[in-house]
Design an enzyme around this catalytic site. Structure first.
Site, PDB file in Angstrom:
ATOM      1  N   GLU A 179      54.233  39.683  36.419  1.00  0.00           N
ATOM      2  CA  GLU A 179      54.511  38.273  36.327  1.00  0.00           C
ATOM      3  C   GLU A 179      55.466  38.003  35.018  1.00  0.00           C
ATOM      4  OE1 GLU A 179      51.235  36.194  37.352  1.00  0.00           O
ATOM      5  OE2 GLU A 179      50.915  37.267  38.948  1.00  0.00           O
ATOM      6  N   ASN A 226      55.269  44.150  38.953  1.00  0.00           N
ATOM      7  CA  ASN A 226      54.712  43.238  40.003  1.00  0.00           C
ATOM      8  C   ASN A 226      54.646  41.614  39.876  1.00  0.00           C
ATOM      9  OD1 ASN A 226      52.636  43.210  42.011  1.00  0.00           O
ATOM     10  ND2 ASN A 226      51.169  42.479  40.644  1.00  0.00           N
ATOM     11  N   HIS A 261      51.257  36.809  48.306  1.00  0.00           N
ATOM     12  CA  HIS A 261      50.679  35.771  48.461  1.00  0.00           C
ATOM     13  C   HIS A 261      51.292  34.692  49.153  1.00  0.00           C
ATOM     14  CE1 HIS A 261      47.546  37.072  45.812  1.00  0.00           C
ATOM     15  NE2 HIS A 261      48.554  37.297  44.649  1.00  0.00           N
TER      16      HIS A 261
HETATM   17  O1  G3I Z   1      33.999  35.893  35.022  1.00  0.00           O
HETATM   18  C1  G3I Z   1      33.796  34.513  34.848  1.00  0.00           C
HETATM   19  C2  G3I Z   1      32.421  34.200  34.924  1.00  0.00           C
HETATM   20  O2  G3I Z   1      31.734  34.570  33.899  1.00  0.00           O
HETATM   21  C3  G3I Z   1      32.340  32.746  34.961  1.00  0.00           C
HETATM   22  O3  G3I Z   1      31.204  32.044  35.257  1.00  0.00           O
HETATM   23  C4  G3I Z   1      33.234  31.950  35.828  1.00  0.00           C
HETATM   24  C5  G3I Z   1      33.471  30.477  36.019  1.00  0.00           C
HETATM   25  O4  G3I Z   1      34.834  29.914  36.437  1.00  0.00           O
HETATM   26  O5  G3I Z   1      34.533  32.524  35.562  1.00  0.00           O
HETATM   27  C6  G3I Z   1      34.764  33.702  35.776  1.00  0.00           C
HETATM   28  O6  G3I Z   1      36.108  34.373  35.672  1.00  0.00           O
HETATM   29  C7  G3I Z   1      37.073  34.014  36.601  1.00  0.00           C
HETATM   30  C8  G3I Z   1      37.404  35.270  37.067  1.00  0.00           C
HETATM   31  O7  G3I Z   1      38.521  35.010  38.089  1.00  0.00           O
HETATM   32  C9  G3I Z   1      36.310  36.224  37.567  1.00  0.00           C
HETATM   33  O8  G3I Z   1      35.982  35.473  38.953  1.00  0.00           O
HETATM   34  C10 G3I Z   1      38.097  33.071  36.137  1.00  0.00           C
HETATM   35  O9  G3I Z   1      37.357  31.922  35.859  1.00  0.00           O
HETATM   36  C11 G3I Z   1      39.049  32.911  37.206  1.00  0.00           C
HETATM   37  O10 G3I Z   1      40.365  32.091  36.684  1.00  0.00           O
HETATM   38  C12 G3I Z   1      39.771  34.193  37.650  1.00  0.00           C
HETATM   39  O11 G3I Z   1      40.603  34.124  38.437  1.00  0.00           O
HETATM   40  C13 G3I Z   1      41.483  35.415  38.859  1.00  0.00           C
HETATM   41  C14 G3I Z   1      42.954  34.966  38.779  1.00  0.00           C
HETATM   42  O12 G3I Z   1      43.733  36.015  38.959  1.00  0.00           O
HETATM   43  C15 G3I Z   1      43.166  34.579  37.098  1.00  0.00           C
HETATM   44  O13 G3I Z   1      44.614  34.426  36.793  1.00  0.00           O
HETATM   45  C16 G3I Z   1      41.287  35.499  40.142  1.00  0.00           C
HETATM   46  O14 G3I Z   1      39.871  36.061  40.555  1.00  0.00           O
HETATM   47  C17 G3I Z   1      42.113  36.873  40.777  1.00  0.00           C
HETATM   48  O15 G3I Z   1      42.121  36.881  42.245  1.00  0.00           O
HETATM   49  C18 G3I Z   1      43.583  36.322  40.348  1.00  0.00           C
HETATM   50  O16 G3I Z   1      44.340  37.460  40.640  1.00  0.00           O
HETATM   51  C19 G3I Z   1      45.954  37.306  40.144  1.00  0.00           C
HETATM   52  C20 G3I Z   1      46.536  38.503  40.043  1.00  0.00           C
HETATM   53  O17 G3I Z   1      45.585  39.018  39.023  1.00  0.00           O
HETATM   54  C21 G3I Z   1      47.891  38.392  39.640  1.00  0.00           C
HETATM   55  N1  G3I Z   1      48.447  37.633  40.702  1.00  0.00           N
HETATM   56  C22 G3I Z   1      48.206  36.251  40.982  1.00  0.00           C
HETATM   57  C23 G3I Z   1      46.725  36.549  41.478  1.00  0.00           C
HETATM   58  C24 G3I Z   1      45.844  35.200  41.981  1.00  0.00           C
HETATM   59  O18 G3I Z   1      45.886  34.284  41.116  1.00  0.00           O
END
Ligand code: G3I
Length: 377
Positions: A179, A226, A261
């Site tokens: 990105e 990507n 997406h």
């Molecule tokens: O691990 C912490 C946990 O300890 C905490 O309690 C919780 C509270 O919110 O947060 C947890 O972390 C989260 C993490 O996912 C794991 O679940 C983050 O807040 C959350 O922001 C994070 O989101 C991820 C996101 O990327 C971050 O940008 C999504 O799971 C993940 O699916 C998403 O994936 C991205 C790709 O990497 C790149 N392309 C877009 C895609 C969708 O956004």
């Protein structure tokens, strides 16, 4: 009395015999009549595992957490049944692997890689260089000032070399840079995501460096750029120009990851145009983050119930998409869903479920699944 009992048993036995002879020939309950597929009785058609359906075309992957990498769970079972590739949804990102400078945390990523190896699955690595989910020390000093190019480059090299070397031979493809292009700019004047700390330190040259470091660490891994929204003209042209520039300068890049997406109303034409354009670059294409929420757009009111309308939309969308993937199978070398089933997805919001996958909340095939299956029968 004895005779009476004998007679009753004789009648029961005879009835069973007659019933068995009379019932439809030899029916194996697990083999379903393919004709049913044409009569709207999809649920009566046995589902063929996704990885079997596409085994002659491309790996089918899922983004997972380390907890999913366990055969004793429903997720683990569904993974080995349907998928031939896995990607860490979060635990291979820079802030997960090296939250503290010099301290690497491998547990989650190792677990996923081990699971994949034990179950004959490929691993796509995500991601080495990203402005998001990366620790501050990669960009800023203790006073919050941006690092010098020299320091930041050393750290980037150290991170990429350590991570790629650890999984050399196990991770077959890496999202080396994620990105990096500016997201919305109809006039195409702003090319790169200039608010990225990577860009602020280096300009675009960090992209080139990241690919060089990754290739050095594992010459056999496939290296990808990507991004999302890549099917829209204003963004696909930027990505095209970036990849062309990298290739012209002999920077080692093997492919482009199109994050899928998309929405149920996604334009077939835009996707085909994008694939035609990128074909001209001579690179592989992978659909890296496929999930199709049931809504036409982010503005459509949310629901927590999977309605017939949603099902119909999703059947059409997935049929259209997988037909495209099959049509372009000479350049598409992988399709990865950004999750396993509708029970867990980054897209869900309170009061608004996305239901974006081919497997439902119980990890069972949905009607859209059978639409995809029909394409291969
Ligand atoms: O691990 C912490 C946990 O300890 C905490 O309690 C919780 C509270 O919110 O947060 C947890 O972390 C989260 C993490 O996912 C794991 O679940 C983050 O807040 C959350 O922001 C994070 O989101 C991820 C996101 O990327 C971050 O940008 C999504 O799971 C993940 O699916 C998403 O994936 C991205 C790709 O990497 C790149 N392309 C877009 C895609 C969708 O956004």
């Amino acid at each position: 009395m004895k005779n009476l009992r004998f007679n009753i048993w004789a009648i029961i036995a005879l009835s069973i015999f007659v019933f068995a002879c009379d019932s439809t020939e030899d029916v194996d309950p697990d083999v379903k009549d393919p004709q049913d597929q044409n009569n709207g009785k999809d649920e009566e058609v046995a589902a063929i595992p996704l990885k079997e359906l596409f085994k002659d075309h491309f790996p089918i992957g899922a983004a997972i957490t380390p907890q999913h990498a366990d055969l004793g769970t429903n997720h683990g079972e569904a993974l080995v049944k349907h998928f031939s590739s896995v990607t860490a949804e979060n635990v291979m990102k820079p802030d997960a692997l090296q939250r503290e400078k010099g301290v690497f945390t491998w547990d989650g990523a190792d677990r996923i890689v081990q699971f994949a190896k034990s179950n004959n699955m490929k691993v796509r690595g995500h991601t080495l260089t990203w402005h998001s989910q990366s620790p501050d020390w990669m960009f800023y000093d203790q006073n919050g000032a941006l690092l010098s190019k020299e320091v930041a480059l050393d750290q980037l090299e150290e991170h990429i070399t350590t991570v790629v070397s650890r999984y050399k031979g196990d991770v077959y493809a890496w999202d080396v840079v994620n990105e990096a292009m500016f997201d919305w700019d109809p006039n195409g004047e702003i090319i790169y995501r200039e608010d990225s700390p990577w860009y602020k330190i280096f300009g675009p040259s960090y992209i080139d460096s990241a690919f060089v470091f990754a290739r050095r660490a594992d010459p056999d891994a496939k290296l990808f750029y990507n991004d999302y929204n890549s099917i829209f003209s204003w963004k696909r042209n930027k990505i095209y120009n970036l990849v062309k520039r990298l290739k012209d300068n002999n920077i080692p890049i093997d492919g482009v990851g199109l994050q899928g997406h998309w929405f149920v109303g996604t334009s077939e034409e835009e996707i085909r145009t994008t694939l035609d354009l990128f074909r001209g670059l001579g690179v592989e294409i992978q659909i890296t983050e496929l999930d199709i929420p049931v809504y036409m757009s982010n503005d459509e009111p949310g629901s927590t119930v999977y309605t017939e309308t949603f099902s119909t939309r999703q059947k059409q969308a997935y049929k259209m998409l997988f037909q495209i993937f099959l049509d372009y199978k000479d350049i598409i070398t992988g399709v990865t869903f950004w999750g396993i089933g509708d029970d867990a997805t980054w897209l869900d919001k309170p009061g608004r479920k996305a239901f974006p996958f081919l497997l439902d909340e119980n990890l069972q095939p949905k009607p859209a699944y059978f639409e995809v299956q029909k394409l291969l029968n």
